[in-house]
Design a protein around this motif. Structure first.
Motif, PDB file in Angstrom:
ATOM      1  N   ASP A 182       0.830  -1.212   0.000  1.00 33.37           N
ATOM      2  CA  ASP A 182       0.000   0.000   0.000  1.00 33.37           C
ATOM      3  C   ASP A 182       0.863   1.260   0.000  1.00 33.37           C
ATOM      4  O   ASP A 182       0.547   2.242  -0.691  1.00 33.37           O
ATOM      5  CB  ASP A 182      -0.926  -0.003   1.216  1.00 33.37           C
ATOM      6  CG  ASP A 182      -1.978  -1.091   1.136  1.00 33.37           C
ATOM      7  OD1 ASP A 182      -2.225  -1.591   0.018  1.00 33.37           O
ATOM      8  OD2 ASP A 182      -2.542  -1.462   2.189  1.00 33.37           O
ATOM      9  N   SER A 185       2.218   1.703  -3.420  1.00 31.12           N
ATOM     10  CA  SER A 185       1.155   2.158  -4.326  1.00 31.12           C
ATOM     11  C   SER A 185       0.901   3.650  -4.165  1.00 31.12           C
ATOM     12  O   SER A 185       0.680   4.369  -5.158  1.00 31.12           O
ATOM     13  CB  SER A 185      -0.126   1.363  -4.075  1.00 31.12           C
ATOM     14  OG  SER A 185       0.074  -0.016  -4.319  1.00 31.12           O
ATOM     15  N   ARG A 186       0.920   4.147  -2.922  1.00 26.60           N
ATOM     16  CA  ARG A 186       0.725   5.584  -2.715  1.00 26.60           C
ATOM     17  C   ARG A 186       1.887   6.388  -3.280  1.00 26.60           C
ATOM     18  O   ARG A 186       1.685   7.482  -3.840  1.00 26.60           O
ATOM     19  CB  ARG A 186       0.550   5.867  -1.222  1.00 26.60           C
ATOM     20  CG  ARG A 186      -0.798   5.423  -0.671  1.00 26.60           C
ATOM     21  CD  ARG A 186      -1.018   5.934   0.734  1.00 26.60           C
ATOM     22  NE  ARG A 186      -0.175   5.244   1.697  1.00 26.60           N
ATOM     23  CZ  ARG A 186      -0.522   4.129   2.335  1.00 26.60           C
ATOM     24  NH1 ARG A 186      -1.697   3.578   2.087  1.00 26.60           N
ATOM     25  NH2 ARG A 186       0.289   3.561   3.208  1.00 26.60           N
ATOM     26  N   LEU A 190       1.597   9.059  -6.332  1.00 23.28           N
ATOM     27  CA  LEU A 190       2.115  10.422  -6.226  1.00 23.28           C
ATOM     28  C   LEU A 190       2.993  10.760  -7.416  1.00 23.28           C
ATOM     29  O   LEU A 190       2.912  11.865  -7.977  1.00 23.28           O
ATOM     30  CB  LEU A 190       2.887  10.581  -4.917  1.00 23.28           C
ATOM     31  CG  LEU A 190       3.523  11.944  -4.666  1.00 23.28           C
ATOM     32  CD1 LEU A 190       2.461  13.037  -4.664  1.00 23.28           C
ATOM     33  CD2 LEU A 190       4.292  11.949  -3.355  1.00 23.28           C
ATOM     34  N   GLU A 213       1.095  16.003  -0.136  1.00 21.28           N
ATOM     35  CA  GLU A 213       0.926  14.550  -0.208  1.00 21.28           C
ATOM     36  C   GLU A 213       2.248  13.830   0.015  1.00 21.28           C
ATOM     37  O   GLU A 213       2.282  12.770   0.648  1.00 21.28           O
ATOM     38  CB  GLU A 213       0.333  14.170  -1.570  1.00 21.28           C
ATOM     39  CG  GLU A 213      -1.090  14.672  -1.784  1.00 21.28           C
ATOM     40  CD  GLU A 213      -1.597  14.305  -3.163  1.00 21.28           C
ATOM     41  OE1 GLU A 213      -0.839  13.632  -3.912  1.00 21.28           O
ATOM     42  OE2 GLU A 213      -2.731  14.680  -3.502  1.00 21.28           O
ATOM     43  N   LEU A 217       3.570  11.116   3.451  1.00 17.10           N
ATOM     44  CA  LEU A 217       4.147   9.769   3.398  1.00 17.10           C
ATOM     45  C   LEU A 217       4.882   9.408   4.683  1.00 17.10           C
ATOM     46  O   LEU A 217       5.048   8.231   4.987  1.00 17.10           O
ATOM     47  CB  LEU A 217       5.096   9.649   2.206  1.00 17.10           C
ATOM     48  CG  LEU A 217       4.457   9.641   0.818  1.00 17.10           C
ATOM     49  CD1 LEU A 217       5.534   9.633  -0.262  1.00 17.10           C
ATOM     50  CD2 LEU A 217       3.533   8.438   0.644  1.00 17.10           C
ATOM     51  N   ASP A 220       2.510   7.559   6.783  1.00 19.34           N
ATOM     52  CA  ASP A 220       2.294   6.217   6.235  1.00 19.34           C
ATOM     53  C   ASP A 220       3.463   5.300   6.566  1.00 19.34           C
ATOM     54  O   ASP A 220       3.266   4.119   6.897  1.00 19.34           O
ATOM     55  CB  ASP A 220       2.100   6.291   4.714  1.00 19.34           C
ATOM     56  CG  ASP A 220       0.881   7.128   4.333  1.00 19.34           C
ATOM     57  OD1 ASP A 220      -0.058   7.192   5.156  1.00 19.34           O
ATOM     58  OD2 ASP A 220       0.875   7.718   3.240  1.00 19.34           O
TER      59      ASP A 220
END
Length: 412
Positions: A182, A185-186, A190, A213, A217, A220
Motif C-alpha cells: 500500500d 502504491s501511494r 504520487l 501529499e 508519506l 504512512d
C-alpha cells in the motif's frame, strides 16, 4: 406497510455465516481472538479451583494481557506482568503491617509503587504495580487476598504462556507485506500525479498539494513500520517459521529503501513547487522535456511497485518475475533519465535561471534509481546478514567467556 418503511434485509443463513468464518480461519485477527478467549476461560476455570476468591478475575485478565500477538512478546510480557503484580502485593503487605488505609498512606503506596515499578523495569506495567497494591491494601484480610492475587496472576501467566507454546501464534508477515504494498502504491500514485500535472500549466496550488501529499508519506511510513515490527516479533521464536531472520531482513531493508525514496520524492516535489513559483505565467518545461519527464516518472512508479512486490515475494511467490520486471523498468527509467539530462542541458543555454532546480531534480532521480537497484538490494541484504552473524558470534563469545570465568572460580 407505510410508504417510507423499508423491510429489514434478510439475515444470512447460519451455513453462510459458518462458511465465512471458516474462510477466515487463518486470518491473524481471528486466530488471535480465539486464542485469547480460550486462554482467559481456561485460566478462570483453573483459578476457581485453586484460589479462595469467589470470582478470580485477575487470572483471565492476566491471560488476556499475556497472550499477545507473538510468542516473543508473550514471553517478555508475561515475565514483566508477574513481576509488577508481585511487587505491588509486597508493597501492600509492607504498608498494611505499618499503617492503615488513609489518604496519606494511599499516596505513599502509589508513589512507592510507581518508583519500584521503574526500578524493577516492568516497562508498560508500571501502573499495574500501583493497581495491585491498592487492590490488596483496600481489603480487610490483606495477607489472604495478597497471596490469592499472586496465585491468580501466576495462573493467568502460565496459561497464557502454555497457549502460545501449544497453539503457535499467527505470523503477521502478510499484513506487513500488504502495508508495504500500500505504501509503494501511494508513492507510485504520487509520481503519476506529479507526471500528470506537467501536461498543462502547473499552478502553484497544484504543486503545493503534491508537496503536501509527499510529506504525508512520513505518517504512512510510521504505520508500516509498526506493522513490520509486529511481523518481526511474530517471526522470532516461532516454531512455524524456519527462515525468520531472512524474512525479517528482506522486509526491513525493503522498507528502509522505500523510506529513502519517499524522502527523495518529497525533495523532488519541493523542487517542482519552487519551479512553479518561479514560472507563474509560463510552463515549467518545454514540450520535449515534459514528455521525457513524464516518461521517467511513469517508469519510476512502475519500478517502485515492482520493488514492493519483490520484497514481499515470500507471500506472492513470484520473485523472479518481479525482479525481471524491476530490472526492465529501471533500465527504461535510466534511458529516460539520460534523455532528460540532454534536453535540460539544451534548455540551459536558453533559460539558465533555474539550472540549480533542474540539477537537483536529476540528482533526486539518480538517488531513487540507485536505491531501487537490484544489485544494491542484494548487497544490503548480505551486509545485514554479516552484521547479524557478527552479533551472534559476539554474544556466543561473551557467554563462553562468562562460563570459563565461573569455572575458574570453582574450588579445585
Amino acid at each position: 406497510m407505510p410508504r417510507f418503511a423499508r423491510p429489514f434485509p434478510p439475515f444470512p443463513p447460519a451455513r453462510h455465516l459458518l462458511r465465512r468464518l471458516l474462510s477466515r480461519r487463518r486470518d491473524p485477527v481471528v486466530v488471535q481472538s480465539v486464542r485469547s478467549t480460550g486462554a482467559a476461560v481456561v485460566s478462570y476455570v483453573v483459578a476457581l479451583r485453586l484460589s479462595h476468591e469467589p470470582a478470580p478475575l485477575t487470572a483471565p485478565l492476566t491471560a488476556l494481557l499475556v497472550v499477545q500477538v507473538t510468542l516473543f512478546s508473550t514471553l517478555t510480557t508475561g515475565v514483566r506482568r508477574v513481576n509488577s503484580v508481585v511487587a505491588g502485593v509486597l508493597i501492600a503487605i509492607g504498608f498494611s503491617a505499618l499503617v492503615g488505609l488513609t489518604w496519606w498512606s494511599l499516596g505513599l503506596v502509589i508513589l512507592a509503587s510507581l518508583v519500584v515499578g521503574h526500578l524493577v523495569r516492568v516497562d508498560e506495567f508500571v501502573p499495574e504495580v500501583a493497581i495491585s497494591a491498592m487492590l490488596v491494601l483496600g481489603v480487610t484480610r490483606v495477607a489472604d487476598t495478597a497471596w490469592d492475587r499472586v496465585l491468580e496472576t501466576l495462573i493467568g501467566a502460565v496459561v497464557g504462556l502454555g497457549f502460545n507454546l501449544l497453539f503457535a501464534p499467527p505470523v503477521w508477515v502478510e499484513p506487513a507485506s500488504r502495508a508495504i504494498d500500500d505504501l509503494a502504491s501511494r508513492m507510485a500514485a504520487l509520481m503519476t500525479g506529479m507526471s500528470d500535472e506537467l501536461t498543462g500549466r502547473t499552478t502553484l496550488a497544484g504543486a503545493s498539494l503534491r508537496l503536501h501529499e509527499a510529506r504525508r508519506l512520513d505518517n504512512d511510513i510510521a504505520e508500516v513500520d509498526a506493522a513490520l515490527r509486529q511481523a518481526e516479533d511474530s517471526l522470532r521464536m516461532n516454531p512455524r517459521v524456519r527462515e525468520g531472520l531472512m524474512f525479517r531482513l528482506v522486509l526491513r531493508t525493503g522498507l528502509d529503501t522505500l523510506e529513502i525514496c519517499a524522502v527523495v520524492l518529497r525533495v523532488s516535489a519541493r523542487a517542482l513547487t519552487d519551479l512553479a513559483k518561479a514560472r507563474a505565467d509560463e510552463p515549467l518545461f518545454t514540450p520535449a522535456v515534459t514528455a521525457a519527464l513524464q516518461d521517467l516518472f511513469g517508469h519510476m512508479a512502475l519500478a517502485v511497485h515492482s520493488f514492493s512486490r519483490l520484497i514481499t515475494a515470500q507471500v506472492t511467490t513470484n520473485a523472479e518475475e518481479q525482479e525481471e520486471r524491476l530490472t526492465r523498468e529501471l533500465g527504461m527509467a535510466r534511458e529516460s533519465r539520460d534523455l532528460l539530462a540532454r534536453l535540460l542541458l539544451e534548455q540551459l543555454h536558453t533559460s539558465p535561471a533555474q539550472w540549480q532546480l533542474h540539477g537537483a531534480l536529476l540528482a533526486d532521480v539518480d538517488r531513487v534509481l540507485d536505491e531501487l537497484d537490484v544489485d544494491k538490494r542484494s548487497q544490503r541484504l548480505m551486509e545485514e546478514l554479516d552484521r547479524h552473524s557478527r552479533l551472534r558470534h559476539e554474544r556466543g563469545s561473551r557467554v563462553h567467556r562468562a562460563v570459563r570465568r565461573v569455572g575458574r572460580r570453582r574450588p579445585g
